[in-house]
Design an enzyme around this catalytic site. Structure first.
Site, PDB file in Angstrom:
ATOM      1  N   ARG A  87     -44.513   7.914 -30.081  1.00 26.69           N
ATOM      2  CA  ARG A  87     -44.995   6.748 -30.821  1.00 26.69           C
ATOM      3  C   ARG A  87     -45.758   5.833 -29.877  1.00 26.69           C
ATOM      4  O   ARG A  87     -45.314   5.539 -28.760  1.00 26.69           O
ATOM      5  CB  ARG A  87     -43.821   5.992 -31.454  1.00 26.69           C
ATOM      6  CG  ARG A  87     -44.210   4.614 -31.955  1.00 26.69           C
ATOM      7  CD  ARG A  87     -43.223   4.005 -32.910  1.00 26.69           C
ATOM      8  NE  ARG A  87     -43.238   2.559 -32.852  1.00 26.69           N
ATOM      9  CZ  ARG A  87     -44.247   1.767 -33.221  1.00 26.69           C
ATOM     10  NH1 ARG A  87     -45.373   2.298 -33.687  1.00 26.69           N
ATOM     11  NH2 ARG A  87     -44.148   0.455 -33.126  1.00 26.69           N
ATOM     12  N   ASP A 204     -47.647  -9.804 -28.783  1.00 19.53           N
ATOM     13  CA  ASP A 204     -47.339 -11.226 -28.899  1.00 19.53           C
ATOM     14  C   ASP A 204     -45.990 -11.497 -28.245  1.00 19.53           C
ATOM     15  O   ASP A 204     -45.209 -10.575 -28.005  1.00 19.53           O
ATOM     16  CB  ASP A 204     -47.323 -11.671 -30.362  1.00 19.53           C
ATOM     17  CG  ASP A 204     -46.305 -10.909 -31.179  1.00 19.53           C
ATOM     18  OD1 ASP A 204     -45.251 -11.481 -31.460  1.00 19.53           O
ATOM     19  OD2 ASP A 204     -46.552  -9.737 -31.532  1.00 19.53           O
TER      20      ASP A 204
END
Length: 232
Positions: A87, A204
Site C-alpha cells: 500500500r 498533514d
C-alpha cells in the site's frame, strides 16, 4: 475475472502496489512503468500492469477505507494469485517529530474499526507487516538518503471524527500516524499467507495543523512510490 476486477488470468503481476486513489494508479503507470497496460476500469478503479527496471509490477487503486481495500485485496489474492501487496498512500502525523512529507513505514496497525472484532468473535488481533518487505523498504529508503519513521499506525473508520481531539490518546501511546486502510490489508495478508506492507507519506499534521496541497502531494510523494517500486 472477479466481481470488482475485470482482469483475465495472467494479467496481474505477483507484486501489486495499492494506492487508494485510482488516478494515482494511472499516474504511476503512465510515468514510472514501461509497457503499462490497463487491465481494470470497473467502477473507475484503474489497474495497470507494466515493468519497472525489468520487473513485472501491477498497480491497483483500492478506494478509501477498510471495506474498500478489503474487497480488492481479497480478489487480488484469491482470483489472481498475488503474493506481495504494497500500500502506498497518505497519512496524518500524530507526533511532533514527524513532519509533513516524511515517510512512514507501518510496522503494525492499531484500529478503531470493528472489522476484526467481528472476525475474531470480539477478541483483538494485531495486524502486522511482512518483516521481509519492511526490512527491504527500510534499507532501500536509507540507501536513497531517506530516514523513514517506522512503527505503529492507526487505521480509522472515521475521517470526520465527532471528537477532534480523539487522536491524542493514540499519540500518547506512541502511534505515529493515522490513515484508513492498513489494518484490513495486514489482516487479509496474514489470513492468506502472503506479504504486505504499507508505506505512507505524511500529508498533514494533527499536531501542528500543517497540510500539503494536492499539487504538493503529487510532486513530493514520489519518494514513497520509488521505494515501493524498488522493493517490488
Amino acid at each position: 475475472m472477479s466481481i470488482h476486477i475485470g482482469a483475465k488470468e495472467g494479467d496481474i503481476a505477483e507484486t501489486v502496489l495499492l494506492p487508494g486513489d485510482p488516478l494515482r494508479a494511472k499516474y504511476i503507470a503512465e510515468n514510472l512503468l514501461e509497457d503499462a497496460k490497463c487491465y481494470n476500469e470497473v467502477r473507475g478503479m484503474y489497474g495497470f500492469t507494466g515493468y519497472y527496471k525489468g520487473k513485472r509490477v501491477s498497480v491497483q487503486g483500492t478506494g478509501m477505507g477498510v471495506p474498500s481495500i478489503s474487497i480488492y485485496v481479497n480478489e487480488l489474492i484469491t482470483s489472481y494469485g498475488v503474493k506481495n501487496l504494497i500500500r502506498i498512500g497518505t497519512c496524518g502525523s500524530l507526533q511532533p517529530d514527524i513532519k509533513i512529507r516524511d515517510i512512514v513505514i507501518a510496522m503494525s496497525a492499531s484500529t478503531d474499526s470493528a472489522i476484526n472484532k467481528i472476525r475474531f468473535n470480539g477478541m483483538d488481533y494485531a495486524p502486522t507487516a511482512s518483516f521481509k518487505l519492511l526490512k527491504k523498504a527500510y534499507d532501500k529508503a536509507v540507501e536513497m538518503g531517506i530516514e523513514p519513521k517506522v512503527g505503529n499506525i492507526l487505521t480509522t473508520d472515521t475521517f470526520y471524527h465527532d471528537d477532534p481531539e480523539s487522536w491524542r490518546l493514540w499519540a500518547k501511546f506512541g502511534v505515529l500516524a493515522v490513515e484508513m486502510e492498513t489494518a484490513g490489508l495486514y489482516t487479509l495478508a496474514a489470513k492468506y499467507g502472503v506479504d504486505a506492507l504499507t508505506i505512507l507519506t505524511v500529508s498533514d499534521s494533527l499536531v501542528t495543523g500543517e497540510a500539503t496541497s494536492a499539487e504538493e502531494r503529487q510532486k513530493t510523494f514520489m519518494d514513497m512510490v520509488k521505494i515501493a517500486l524498488e522493493i517490488a
